[in-house]
Design a protein around this motif. Sequence first.
Motif, PDB file in Angstrom:
ATOM      1  N   ASP A 201       0.826  -1.210   0.000  1.00  0.00           N
ATOM      2  CA  ASP A 201       0.000   0.000   0.000  1.00  0.00           C
ATOM      3  C   ASP A 201       0.862   1.263   0.000  1.00  0.00           C
ATOM      4  O   ASP A 201       0.601   2.225   0.722  1.00  0.00           O
ATOM      5  N   GLY A 202       1.953   1.226  -0.814  1.00  0.00           N
ATOM      6  CA  GLY A 202       2.802   2.397  -0.966  1.00  0.00           C
ATOM      7  C   GLY A 202       3.911   2.520   0.041  1.00  0.00           C
ATOM      8  O   GLY A 202       4.705   3.458  -0.021  1.00  0.00           O
ATOM      9  N   THR A 203       4.022   1.554   0.976  1.00  0.00           N
ATOM     10  CA  THR A 203       5.076   1.586   1.980  1.00  0.00           C
ATOM     11  C   THR A 203       5.991   0.382   1.790  1.00  0.00           C
ATOM     12  O   THR A 203       5.513  -0.755   1.700  1.00  0.00           O
ATOM     13  N   LEU A 204       7.307   0.631   1.715  1.00  0.00           N
ATOM     14  CA  LEU A 204       8.255  -0.467   1.584  1.00  0.00           C
ATOM     15  C   LEU A 204       8.425  -1.162   2.932  1.00  0.00           C
ATOM     16  O   LEU A 204       8.722  -0.515   3.943  1.00  0.00           O
ATOM     17  N   VAL A 205       8.220  -2.457   2.928  1.00  0.00           N
ATOM     18  CA  VAL A 205       8.283  -3.245   4.158  1.00  0.00           C
ATOM     19  C   VAL A 205       9.265  -4.385   3.937  1.00  0.00           C
ATOM     20  O   VAL A 205       9.177  -5.112   2.950  1.00  0.00           O
ATOM     21  N   ARG A 206      10.225  -4.538   4.849  1.00  0.00           N
ATOM     22  CA  ARG A 206      11.180  -5.646   4.761  1.00  0.00           C
ATOM     23  C   ARG A 206      10.908  -6.611   5.907  1.00  0.00           C
ATOM     24  O   ARG A 206      10.670  -6.199   7.041  1.00  0.00           O
ATOM     25  N   GLY A 207      10.922  -7.887   5.597  1.00  0.00           N
ATOM     26  CA  GLY A 207      10.699  -8.890   6.633  1.00  0.00           C
ATOM     27  C   GLY A 207      10.577 -10.275   6.049  1.00  0.00           C
ATOM     28  O   GLY A 207      11.050 -10.555   4.944  1.00  0.00           O
ATOM     29  N   ASP A 208       9.939 -11.173   6.796  1.00  0.00           N
ATOM     30  CA  ASP A 208       9.826 -12.573   6.407  1.00  0.00           C
ATOM     31  C   ASP A 208       8.443 -12.861   5.832  1.00  0.00           C
ATOM     32  O   ASP A 208       7.474 -12.136   6.086  1.00  0.00           O
ATOM     33  N   VAL A 209       8.369 -13.947   5.069  1.00  0.00           N
ATOM     34  CA  VAL A 209       7.111 -14.405   4.486  1.00  0.00           C
ATOM     35  C   VAL A 209       6.887 -15.850   4.930  1.00  0.00           C
ATOM     36  O   VAL A 209       7.790 -16.687   4.815  1.00  0.00           O
ATOM     37  N   GLU A 210       5.705 -16.128   5.427  1.00  0.00           N
ATOM     38  CA  GLU A 210       5.327 -17.490   5.814  1.00  0.00           C
ATOM     39  C   GLU A 210       4.257 -18.002   4.861  1.00  0.00           C
ATOM     40  O   GLU A 210       3.319 -17.276   4.521  1.00  0.00           O
ATOM     41  N   VAL A 211       4.419 -19.247   4.413  1.00  0.00           N
ATOM     42  CA  VAL A 211       3.535 -19.833   3.410  1.00  0.00           C
ATOM     43  C   VAL A 211       2.765 -20.999   4.018  1.00  0.00           C
ATOM     44  O   VAL A 211       3.368 -21.865   4.675  1.00  0.00           O
ATOM     45  N   HIS A 212       1.445 -21.011   3.806  1.00  0.00           N
ATOM     46  CA  HIS A 212       0.609 -22.133   4.246  1.00  0.00           C
ATOM     47  C   HIS A 212      -0.417 -22.451   3.174  1.00  0.00           C
ATOM     48  O   HIS A 212      -0.848 -21.552   2.437  1.00  0.00           O
ATOM     49  N   VAL A 213      -0.820 -23.706   3.113  1.00  0.00           N
ATOM     50  CA  VAL A 213      -1.924 -24.072   2.230  1.00  0.00           C
ATOM     51  C   VAL A 213      -3.212 -23.464   2.757  1.00  0.00           C
ATOM     52  O   VAL A 213      -3.985 -22.849   2.017  1.00  0.00           O
ATOM     53  N   ARG A 214      -3.421 -23.599   4.043  1.00  0.00           N
ATOM     54  CA  ARG A 214      -4.624 -23.058   4.697  1.00  0.00           C
ATOM     55  C   ARG A 214      -4.198 -21.952   5.649  1.00  0.00           C
ATOM     56  O   ARG A 214      -3.206 -22.079   6.363  1.00  0.00           O
ATOM     57  N   ALA A 215      -4.966 -20.894   5.694  1.00  0.00           N
ATOM     58  CA  ALA A 215      -4.624 -19.781   6.577  1.00  0.00           C
ATOM     59  C   ALA A 215      -4.592 -20.209   8.035  1.00  0.00           C
ATOM     60  O   ALA A 215      -3.824 -19.663   8.839  1.00  0.00           O
ATOM     61  N   ALA A 216      -5.418 -21.213   8.374  1.00  0.00           N
ATOM     62  CA  ALA A 216      -5.453 -21.680   9.761  1.00  0.00           C
ATOM     63  C   ALA A 216      -4.138 -22.318  10.185  1.00  0.00           C
ATOM     64  O   ALA A 216      -3.892 -22.514  11.383  1.00  0.00           O
ATOM     65  N   GLY A 217      -3.266 -22.636   9.204  1.00  0.00           N
ATOM     66  CA  GLY A 217      -1.983 -23.231   9.544  1.00  0.00           C
ATOM     67  C   GLY A 217      -1.135 -22.359  10.455  1.00  0.00           C
ATOM     68  O   GLY A 217      -0.296 -22.860  11.192  1.00  0.00           O
ATOM     69  N   TRP A 218      -1.351 -21.061  10.391  1.00  0.00           N
ATOM     70  CA  TRP A 218      -0.601 -20.144  11.261  1.00  0.00           C
ATOM     71  C   TRP A 218      -0.779 -20.516  12.731  1.00  0.00           C
ATOM     72  O   TRP A 218       0.194 -20.568  13.494  1.00  0.00           O
ATOM     73  N   TYR A 219      -2.023 -20.779  13.110  1.00  0.00           N
ATOM     74  CA  TYR A 219      -2.312 -21.117  14.502  1.00  0.00           C
ATOM     75  C   TYR A 219      -2.087 -22.601  14.776  1.00  0.00           C
ATOM     76  O   TYR A 219      -1.621 -22.969  15.873  1.00  0.00           O
ATOM     77  N   GLU A 220      -2.378 -23.445  13.791  1.00  0.00           N
ATOM     78  CA  GLU A 220      -2.167 -24.878  13.986  1.00  0.00           C
ATOM     79  C   GLU A 220      -0.701 -25.204  14.218  1.00  0.00           C
ATOM     80  O   GLU A 220      -0.366 -26.124  14.967  1.00  0.00           O
ATOM     81  N   HIS A 221       0.189 -24.431  13.602  1.00  0.00           N
ATOM     82  CA  HIS A 221       1.629 -24.659  13.764  1.00  0.00           C
ATOM     83  C   HIS A 221       2.229 -23.873  14.932  1.00  0.00           C
ATOM     84  O   HIS A 221       3.434 -23.935  15.157  1.00  0.00           O
ATOM     85  N   GLY A 222       1.417 -23.124  15.632  1.00  0.00           N
ATOM     86  CA  GLY A 222       1.881 -22.421  16.831  1.00  0.00           C
ATOM     87  C   GLY A 222       2.718 -21.192  16.570  1.00  0.00           C
ATOM     88  O   GLY A 222       3.433 -20.719  17.466  1.00  0.00           O
TER      89      GLY A 222
END
Length: 438
Positions: free
Chosen positions: A54-75
């Motif tokens: 959205d017009g702001t440069l952001v540097r950091g990490d990217v996490e990939v999941h098949v399902r969005a719920a994987g974020w919480y399922e993987h802790g």
Amino acid sequence: MTQVGELVLARVWHAQWLADRLRTTDGRPLRVVYRGVWTHGAGPDFTGALLDLDGTLVRGDVEVHVRAAGWYEHGHHRDPAYNGVVLHAVLDPDPGRPARRQDGVVVATLALRPYLLGPIEQFNPGPALRPLGAIGFAHCAPAVAATRPDALVRVWEAAGDERLAGKVASISQALSTAPPAQVLYARLLDALGYSRNREGMGAVAARLPYDHLEARLVGRSPRERWERAAGLLLGVGGFLPLSPREAALADIDPATAVAIERQWQRLGGPWHDARLPPTVWTLARQRPAAHPLRRLLALAVLLARLDAGLVGDLTDMCLDPDPHRALRRWLTDTNPYLGASHAHEIIVNVVVPFLLAYGDQTGDDRLSAAAADLWDRLPAGAGNALVRKTVEQICGPHRVPVRSARAEQGLLHLQRTGCAPMRCYECPVAHLALAEEG
């Protein structure tokens, strides 16, 4: 429908098999400036990404999941290692709660399926695509690697000298405020911590100063010195009393464990309230050989056999007719906790820069010259994934051997100062490639 796994999605993200115009699930425009480098599953999937969100440069990490719920399922919401994640890339969105980091920050989510360049079953990570884990999208200087490999090696070694100069400057600054033995002791602990446990090792160096430790070792037999050093280092590190599992990990029999714990009880009174909490140490996915318990014991072995003190022994070995051999033997002989590869890294990253800085501080030209000569002669070590990735990024299919520690360190320096921040226009490899084209 074919089952899609996270490795496939990682390859899709790595190849950027996506449309140009992206939007996050909350409607913000997103442009991928740099997709980051795949981490082989150690922590967030891609590190060092650069995004225009959205017009702001952001540097950091990217996490990939098949399902969005994987974020919480993987802790990941409980793991501080994921506090650098700035984008959650998922195959399909989830109407449930958004990804929230352990520090409370909500992570932007990108649903990949609407932006794929075709049905995901058609994605083919064939030989035309860079291998998963490659640093960039195109090789930097394959033509130079093919025709002038010696020119590349000279660039790498010059960059290695720059990296060394930075380490020497840092140690020189430390020597202006702390005794040489304390500076060397802290640097050795830092190197023993690798990247994952440097914070804990730094805390040990600060809470258990070298002169306090040395005072409790002087005049004792080598065996008692080892027991005392092990007791104090492990005690301050928060590892005592040893559990049966930890004793087995350290190859310590019950009688030796009792002797070490007895020394901590006898000598460690001033530090009983300064013990480190277990949360300081990163132990998940840690190789047994790299466990901080074993690394602290490795230092105890070194301290137990000193003759002229930590700095005195080191300078004597640097002035040996074969300093590399003498240093390797000092670090690894009868030391089951330190392998040859890590010993080499300590020589390159701690011993040489310390001796150069110390020689300059004391005006010892002979020591400075010996340390400089050692640096020029040091062979490359076993290498690491980052060195190999950087060579692949620069050379492509052409093999250019990395034979010296200078070149190896130079590749790390180029990756950190050029590849990671994407400052290609400042990179001497890029300048060499442009000159070749011209």
